[in-house]
Motif scaffolding. Sequence first.
Motif, PDB file in Angstrom:
ATOM      1  N   ILE A 163       0.844  -1.207   0.000  1.00 39.33           N
ATOM      2  CA  ILE A 163       0.000   0.000   0.000  1.00 39.33           C
ATOM      3  C   ILE A 163       0.883   1.263   0.000  1.00 39.33           C
ATOM      4  N   LYS A 164       2.095   1.114   0.516  1.00 36.27           N
ATOM      5  CA  LYS A 164       2.921   2.302   0.769  1.00 36.27           C
ATOM      6  C   LYS A 164       3.171   3.168  -0.469  1.00 36.27           C
ATOM      7  N   PRO A 165       3.584   2.588  -1.606  1.00 37.62           N
ATOM      8  CA  PRO A 165       3.800   3.445  -2.786  1.00 37.62           C
ATOM      9  C   PRO A 165       2.543   4.217  -3.180  1.00 37.62           C
ATOM     10  N   PHE A 166       1.364   3.636  -2.952  1.00 41.23           N
ATOM     11  CA  PHE A 166       0.122   4.335  -3.297  1.00 41.23           C
ATOM     12  C   PHE A 166      -0.096   5.537  -2.370  1.00 41.23           C
ATOM     13  N   LEU A 167       0.384   5.408  -1.135  1.00 36.68           N
ATOM     14  CA  LEU A 167       0.240   6.520  -0.178  1.00 36.68           C
ATOM     15  C   LEU A 167       1.138   7.693  -0.579  1.00 36.68           C
ATOM     16  N   ALA A 168       2.195   7.361  -1.299  1.00 29.73           N
ATOM     17  CA  ALA A 168       3.160   8.396  -1.683  1.00 29.73           C
ATOM     18  C   ALA A 168       2.850   9.007  -3.050  1.00 29.73           C
ATOM     19  N   ASN A 169       1.780   8.545  -3.681  1.00 27.90           N
ATOM     20  CA  ASN A 169       1.482   8.951  -5.067  1.00 27.90           C
ATOM     21  C   ASN A 169       0.913  10.344  -5.251  1.00 27.90           C
ATOM     22  N   LYS A 170       0.523  11.001  -4.132  1.00 18.95           N
ATOM     23  CA  LYS A 170      -0.158  12.295  -4.317  1.00 18.95           C
ATOM     24  C   LYS A 170       0.658  13.465  -3.763  1.00 18.95           C
ATOM     25  N   GLY A 171       1.963  13.234  -3.627  1.00 19.24           N
ATOM     26  CA  GLY A 171       2.859  14.337  -3.278  1.00 19.24           C
ATOM     27  C   GLY A 171       2.912  14.709  -1.797  1.00 19.24           C
ATOM     28  N   ASN A 172       2.438  13.845  -0.901  1.00 15.90           N
ATOM     29  CA  ASN A 172       2.551  14.153   0.534  1.00 15.90           C
ATOM     30  C   ASN A 172       4.001  13.993   0.982  1.00 15.90           C
ATOM     31  N   SER A 173       4.334  14.688   2.092  1.00 15.31           N
ATOM     32  CA  SER A 173       5.720  14.625   2.572  1.00 15.31           C
ATOM     33  C   SER A 173       6.037  13.223   3.081  1.00 15.31           C
ATOM     34  N   ARG A 174       7.342  12.958   3.226  1.00 15.86           N
ATOM     35  CA  ARG A 174       7.754  11.633   3.732  1.00 15.86           C
ATOM     36  C   ARG A 174       7.165  11.353   5.108  1.00 15.86           C
ATOM     37  N   ASP A 175       7.184  12.395   5.971  1.00 18.64           N
ATOM     38  CA  ASP A 175       6.649  12.224   7.330  1.00 18.64           C
ATOM     39  C   ASP A 175       5.162  11.896   7.291  1.00 18.64           C
ATOM     40  N   GLU A 176       4.447  12.583   6.390  1.00 21.07           N
ATOM     41  CA  GLU A 176       3.005  12.318   6.282  1.00 21.07           C
ATOM     42  C   GLU A 176       2.739  10.896   5.797  1.00 21.07           C
ATOM     43  N   VAL A 177       3.530  10.481   4.809  1.00 17.76           N
ATOM     44  CA  VAL A 177       3.350   9.119   4.286  1.00 17.76           C
ATOM     45  C   VAL A 177       3.618   8.107   5.399  1.00 17.76           C
ATOM     46  N   GLU A 178       4.665   8.348   6.199  1.00 18.32           N
ATOM     47  CA  GLU A 178       4.974   7.434   7.316  1.00 18.32           C
ATOM     48  C   GLU A 178       3.809   7.389   8.309  1.00 18.32           C
ATOM     49  N   ALA A 179       3.269   8.564   8.631  1.00 16.20           N
ATOM     50  CA  ALA A 179       2.167   8.628   9.616  1.00 16.20           C
ATOM     51  C   ALA A 179       0.910   7.954   9.064  1.00 16.20           C
ATOM     52  N   MET A 180       0.658   8.148   7.770  1.00 17.25           N
ATOM     53  CA  MET A 180      -0.490   7.490   7.136  1.00 17.25           C
ATOM     54  C   MET A 180      -0.307   5.980   7.189  1.00 17.25           C
ATOM     55  N   HIS A 181       0.922   5.552   6.901  1.00 22.42           N
ATOM     56  CA  HIS A 181       1.200   4.115   6.855  1.00 22.42           C
ATOM     57  C   HIS A 181       1.041   3.485   8.244  1.00 22.42           C
ATOM     58  N   ARG A 182       1.529   4.195   9.261  1.00 27.70           N
ATOM     59  CA  ARG A 182       1.392   3.687  10.642  1.00 27.70           C
ATOM     60  C   ARG A 182      -0.087   3.507  10.990  1.00 27.70           C
ATOM     61  N   ALA A 183      -0.891   4.510  10.646  1.00 32.57           N
ATOM     62  CA  ALA A 183      -2.323   4.461  10.975  1.00 32.57           C
ATOM     63  C   ALA A 183      -3.000   3.294  10.252  1.00 32.57           C
ATOM     64  N   TRP A 184      -2.654   3.117   8.978  1.00 34.99           N
ATOM     65  CA  TRP A 184      -3.211   2.015   8.178  1.00 34.99           C
ATOM     66  C   TRP A 184      -2.864   0.662   8.814  1.00 34.99           C
ATOM     67  N   CYS A 185      -1.576   0.491   9.149  1.00 36.76           N
ATOM     68  CA  CYS A 185      -1.118  -0.792   9.710  1.00 36.76           C
ATOM     69  C   CYS A 185      -1.819  -1.092  11.028  1.00 36.76           C
ATOM     70  N   LYS A 186      -1.992  -0.062  11.867  1.00 37.67           N
ATOM     71  CA  LYS A 186      -2.665  -0.287  13.159  1.00 37.67           C
ATOM     72  C   LYS A 186      -4.114  -0.691  12.928  1.00 37.67           C
ATOM     73  N   SER A 187      -4.775  -0.051  11.969  1.00 40.20           N
ATOM     74  CA  SER A 187      -6.166  -0.405  11.708  1.00 40.20           C
ATOM     75  C   SER A 187      -6.269  -1.856  11.255  1.00 40.20           C
ATOM     76  N   LEU A 188      -5.355  -2.282  10.380  1.00 42.57           N
ATOM     77  CA  LEU A 188      -5.425  -3.669   9.911  1.00 42.57           C
ATOM     78  C   LEU A 188      -5.160  -4.662  11.042  1.00 42.57           C
ATOM     79  N   GLN A 189      -4.243  -4.262  11.929  1.00 44.40           N
ATOM     80  CA  GLN A 189      -3.956  -5.136  13.080  1.00 44.40           C
ATOM     81  C   GLN A 189      -5.217  -5.307  13.937  1.00 44.40           C
ATOM     82  N   ILE A 190      -5.912  -4.195  14.145  1.00 49.69           N
ATOM     83  CA  ILE A 190      -7.154  -4.235  14.940  1.00 49.69           C
ATOM     84  C   ILE A 190      -8.204  -5.092  14.228  1.00 49.69           C
TER      85      ILE A 190
END
Length: 209
Positions: A163-190
Amino acid sequence: MKPIERTFSVADQIPGYIYGHDCVPTSSVSTETLGGLKESAGFTAEDERYLRLVGTVLIGQTSQIVDLWRRQIIASIPNLARHSLTLEGEPIPEYLAKSSLRFEKWIFDTCFREYDQSWLDYQREIAPRHTGAKKNEVDGVRSTAFVPYRDALAFVAVMNETIKPFLANKGNSRDEVEAMHRAWCKSLQIQMALWAEPYIQASRAITEW
Ligand code: HEM
């Protein structure tokens, strides 16, 4: 369609998609228990905000993502591909197409829905659609009886990585992409923790693990 639904629509009609309908059974998991689970996964209000951003960034990309997961990755692993085929190993294109649309919609549900009782109830609907309780029923097909829990759980690693490359496809900063990815992973874990409950029911635990 309600306005909020339209913003994260993947098709006018999604066969078998019944989020929020009266016929969805109530989950035995309460929002209070979910609160504990969120705490256990370290899922915070900030993660909730970043998940909304994930949803916004993924608008227009869900079909490509689900194609990658199902038509490319799962389809190339015989032990996983068989779950979308007949028992003789023949393709069932309509089964794949319809369930893929629901899968796409699930991406937006993950990102935009309130994690309330309706969301919990729908988790309790889609997990059994992978178990012997309900797999194949919605689309009226003859395929494998269930997707083993261990395979679904393990596949989350692939979903999280790809999913990660798709999160980076719209020009968000690296930090934002990392934070988005963390949130996604936690949701899937739940979500996988919630899915464990229908799988762990005594009658299924031994065969469907
Ligand atoms: C080994 C990995 C997996 C395989 C082989 C697999 C296979 C399938 C199949 C065959 C269906 C159609 C089910 C039916 O008969 O109704 C389906 C639906 C779906 N899958 Fe999976 N799945 C896997 C893992 C996952 C994971 C990890 C998630 C999300 C956390 C997921 C989310 C969904 C969703 C949202 C649907 C649509 C649910 C519905 O029927 O409404 N799957 N999957």
